[in-house]
Design a protein around this motif. Structure first.
Motif, mmCIF file in Angstrom:
data_model
loop_
_atom_site.group_PDB
_atom_site.id
_atom_site.type_symbol
_atom_site.label_atom_id
_atom_site.label_comp_id
_atom_site.label_asym_id
_atom_site.label_seq_id
_atom_site.Cartn_x
_atom_site.Cartn_y
_atom_site.Cartn_z
ATOM 1 N N HIS A 167 125.491 -31.483 32.772
ATOM 2 C CA HIS A 167 126.330 -32.367 31.968
ATOM 3 C C HIS A 167 127.459 -32.930 32.835
ATOM 4 C CE1 HIS A 167 124.330 -29.697 29.092
ATOM 5 N NE2 HIS A 167 124.490 -30.651 28.189
ATOM 6 N N SER A 168 128.007 -34.050 32.419
ATOM 7 C CA SER A 168 129.023 -34.710 33.233
ATOM 8 C C SER A 168 130.226 -33.809 33.494
ATOM 9 C CB SER A 168 129.469 -36.011 32.554
ATOM 10 O OG SER A 168 129.927 -35.767 31.217
ATOM 11 N N GLN A 169 130.732 -33.147 32.447
ATOM 12 C CA GLN A 169 131.935 -32.346 32.649
ATOM 13 C C GLN A 169 131.654 -31.089 33.460
ATOM 14 O OE1 GLN A 169 130.214 -32.515 29.958
ATOM 15 N NE2 GLN A 169 130.424 -30.787 28.593
ATOM 16 N N GLY A 170 130.369 -30.678 33.540
ATOM 17 C CA GLY A 170 130.029 -29.517 34.350
ATOM 18 C C GLY A 170 130.308 -29.758 35.815
ATOM 19 N N ARG A 171 130.063 -30.981 36.282
ATOM 20 C CA ARG A 171 130.361 -31.294 37.685
ATOM 21 C C ARG A 171 131.863 -31.230 37.940
ATOM 22 N NH1 ARG A 171 126.093 -35.519 36.657
ATOM 23 N NH2 ARG A 171 124.202 -34.269 36.728
ATOM 24 N N GLY A 172 132.648 -31.642 36.907
ATOM 25 C CA GLY A 172 134.101 -31.555 37.044
ATOM 26 C C GLY A 172 134.587 -30.117 37.091
ATOM 27 N N ALA B 153 137.989 -38.604 37.324
ATOM 28 C CA ALA B 153 137.307 -39.811 36.877
ATOM 29 C C ALA B 153 135.889 -39.471 36.436
ATOM 30 C CB ALA B 153 137.279 -40.857 37.986
ATOM 31 N N VAL B 154 135.526 -39.909 35.236
ATOM 32 C CA VAL B 154 134.192 -39.638 34.701
ATOM 33 C C VAL B 154 133.120 -40.243 35.602
ATOM 34 C CG1 VAL B 154 132.644 -40.048 32.755
ATOM 35 C CG2 VAL B 154 135.050 -39.498 32.344
ATOM 36 N N LYS B 155 133.350 -41.447 36.110
ATOM 37 C CA LYS B 155 132.349 -42.118 36.940
ATOM 38 C C LYS B 155 132.047 -41.331 38.204
ATOM 39 C CE LYS B 155 135.754 -45.191 39.183
ATOM 40 N NZ LYS B 155 135.681 -44.544 40.510
ATOM 41 N N ASP B 156 133.033 -40.582 38.704
ATOM 42 C CA ASP B 156 132.799 -39.763 39.888
ATOM 43 C C ASP B 156 131.936 -38.544 39.558
ATOM 44 O OD1 ASP B 156 134.317 -41.487 41.399
ATOM 45 O OD2 ASP B 156 136.156 -40.301 41.219
ATOM 46 N N CYS B 157 132.053 -38.051 38.335
ATOM 47 C CA CYS B 157 131.261 -36.880 37.925
ATOM 48 C C CYS B 157 129.807 -37.256 37.681
ATOM 49 C CB CYS B 157 131.853 -36.245 36.671
ATOM 50 S SG CYS B 157 133.462 -35.451 36.904
ATOM 51 N N VAL B 158 129.574 -38.344 36.956
ATOM 52 C CA VAL B 158 128.209 -38.675 36.548
ATOM 53 C C VAL B 158 127.342 -39.139 37.722
ATOM 54 C CG1 VAL B 158 128.898 -39.225 34.192
ATOM 55 C CG2 VAL B 158 128.846 -41.040 35.906
#
Length: 616
Positions: free
Chosen positions: A460-465, A558-563
């Motif tokens: 998931h996106s927030q998992g990378r964060g 930044a969300v775009k950096d995570c996804v």
């Protein structure tokens, strides 16, 4: 995968923790893509039996036999208002008891499979009040006899509502009398739950108060026709709120791991198709994105609005079938929070409200007093709007962001031996999940299972964060700390989570610290808030906390950096924008104790890996 045998990740449990954290995430995220949680088929069977026998058959018997209806004649009771009301009350009671959503092994409850009542009916367990510094008589971190009494009063009022045969009201549209649930017990339930919620938001929201309390208010205060129209507005706002929350880059990342965990879908090729280029590129494919925003978001937006306004029998029937199918699909995927009962109820309510009391039969918005309609719409929209603009103020549940991929989330890091202190010092009816699983499969296999949840989160996106923040905070020690998905750990400590990061917020970490008294560096928490609408759209705020010291850093990602990154972050941590750091803070380091040498006469590690099984 067999009936009692799960699909264990392709690792040797004895040497698993010798791998670097990034290697572990790479292996586990790829394994999840093909097998999901890898639970044996008997796990799905257990959920299906519980759903059909306990929830459905049990609910039908309770709703009919207490209302002088024949349970063997569905045509007699499916469109009866009192049965509809009791179906809602029955589901709310089961949710509050902990035997509906967030139940069982897929939600982190292995031994026992139930949280809820085992925690809330017991003094000394942890609680998390929403505004302890602002609301008198709500401060404190542990449950008292007052909390237990409020909880049992709420449950008792629901039981009485179910048991009583009901009273009579007038359906002014049809010009006939209808049987409805007695109003007084529901009023008691509303008051008791409101008071309980001021002392513990976890118990309050476990009852799915954001959806069922408005329904109880309608049942208690409105006449029958207004009740039906208000219920239509409520369910449509729930659907559209959930659809709105899925607009953006997060939801596409939800679909691949959700499809991968579908127990009836054994074809690896179909699962892989939802990833861009398995196994090298684990970002969502165009097919997954289309499924997310086509069959998902558009249907969840469009069909409810059609149901709310349609005066055509055929169009209404098609839209109702679409939403019933929507909920049946969610049930079939067995999402980790396992909201199966809720989805069955919503499928039934769709038929009851929009086919049993259709707009074209006179139960449309025009049948409701205009002033009351405005109040209902404003009341139902208040928290979703506020929660999307200021997610830090509102749980994702009242914000109507169910399964959108845009959640407040956290990861916990323990120095060696730190997790065991939660069992040693905190009163709770269950051990932490690692120990629950150790009793079944052994310690090494249990650790692999626990880290599978980190592999799932990384998709998931927030998992990378979260992984980026933990890598940045722990540095090379990330390979030796015990890392946990906070959602699962909260389940063991508080009895419920359902994906709500606000349950394990700074205040909850302080509650844990007050009981355990960790030393600096022993318990590290990284937390990311939801992505808000408005000027800050596209950046998620975060904080980092050393339980013994307090918050040591805040900033945003930044969300775009995570996804755009892979789950295991081969390019290193995602960049952060640091807003504040605690002057002079330097994390205390802890070394991992030396691992004991293998016993030459002991079991073969490869055989242990083969025998390890995941599930109930």
């Amino acid at each position: 995968m067999g009936l009692k045998e799960g699909d264990f990740p392709p690792v040797d449990p004895a040497t698993f923790e010798d791998m670097t954290y990034q290697e572990r995430i790479k292996t586990l995220s790829r394994h999840w893509a093909e097998f999901g949680f890898g639970a044996p088929k008997i796990t799905a069977i257990i959920y299906i039996v519980k759903l059909l026998v306990f929830f459905c058959i049990g609910g039908i018997l309770v709703g009919t036999l207490t209302s002088d209806l024949d349970p063997l004649s569905p045509s007699e009771w499916w469109d009866q208002p009192i049965f509809w009301q009791k179906a809602v009350i029955w589901t709310m009671m089961l949710e509050a008891l902990g035997v509906a959503g967030s139940w069982g092994p897929l939600a982190g409850h292995f031994k026992p499979m139930t949280g809820g009542v085992l925690y809330y009916a017991r003094t000394g367990t942890l609680r998390n009040p929403p505004w302890p510094s602002k609301v008198p008589a709500t401060a404190g971190f542990t449950r008292t006899p007052v909390d237990v009494a409020l909880y049992l009063t709420f449950i008792g009022a629901l039981v009485v509502s179910l048991a009583l045969p009901g009273t009579t009201d007038v359906d002014t549209v049809a010009g006939v009398s209808v049987d409805l649930v007695e109003r007084a017990p529901m009023a008691v339930a509303i008051v008791a739950l409101a008071l309980l919620g001021l002392r513990d938001k976890i118990a309050f929201l476990q009852a799915r108060a954001e959806q069922y309390v408005p329904a109880l208010i309608f049942f208690t205060l409105f006449d029958f026709v207004d009740m039906v129209v208000a219920a239509k507005l409520l369910i449509v706002i729930v659907w559209c709120g959930a659809a709105f929350s899925k607009v953006g880059p997060h939801f596409a990342n939800v679909i691949p791991p959700m499809v991968s965990n579908t127990p009836w879908l054994s074809h690896k090729g179909i699962k892989r198709m939802h990833y861009r280029n398995f196994p090298e590129d684990m970002r969502p494919s165009e097919r997954a994105t289309g499924l997310a925003h086509g069959a998902g978001t558009l249907v969840e937006f469009g069909a409810p609005l059609v149901l709310l306004f349609s005066q055509n029998t055929t169009v209404t029937a098609i839209a109702a079938i679409a939403m019933i199918g929507f909920h049946l699909f969610i049930i079939s995927t067995f999402p980790l929070a396992v909201p199966l009962d809720w989805n069955v109820l919503f499928a039934y309510i769709t038929a009851f409200l929009f086919l049993g009391f259709a707009n074209y039969d006179g139960y449309d918005l025009a049948a409701m007093d205009t002033g009351l309609l405005i109040v209902v719409v404003a009341g139902c929209l208040f928290f979703p709007i506020l929660g999307n603009l200021r997610p830090d103020l509102v749980s994702f549940l009242p914000s109507m962001r169910q399964y959108s991929g845009n959640w407040a989330t956290a990861m916990w890091g323990f120095a060696p031996g730190g997790e065991q202190k939660l069992n040693d010092h905190i009163k709770k009816p269950a051990l932490m999940q690692k120990q629950q699983l150790t009793e079944i499969y052994g310690e090494e296999a249990a650790e692999v299972v626990m880290q599978q949840l980190l592999g799932w989160r990384s998709l998931h996106s927030q998992g990378r964060g979260l992984n980026s923040l933990m890598m940045k905070t722990l540095g090379p020690d990330i390979d030796t700390y015990t890392l946990r998905e906070a959602e699962f750990s909260c389940n063991a400590l508080a009895g419920f989570n359902f994906g709500d990061g606000h349950f394990h917020n700074q205040q909850f970490i302080k509650a844990i610290q007050s009981e355990v008294n960790y030393k600096p560096g022993e318990f590290i928490v990284v937390f990311m808030e939801s992505d808000p609408w408005g000027p800050k759209r596209g950046r998620q705020d975060y904080w980092i906390m050393d339980a013994a010291v307090g918050v040591v850093e805040t900033g945003s990602i930044a969300v775009k950096d995570c996804v755009k990154e892979q789950p295991w972050l081969p390019n290193g941590p995602v960049a952060t924008k640091v807003d504040w750091t605690l002057d002079g803070y330097e994390r205390v380091r802890y070394e991992r104790p030396a691992r004991p040498a293998p016993d030459p006469g002991g079991d073969d590690p490869s055989q242990l890996a083969k025998e390890a099984r995941i599930g109930a």
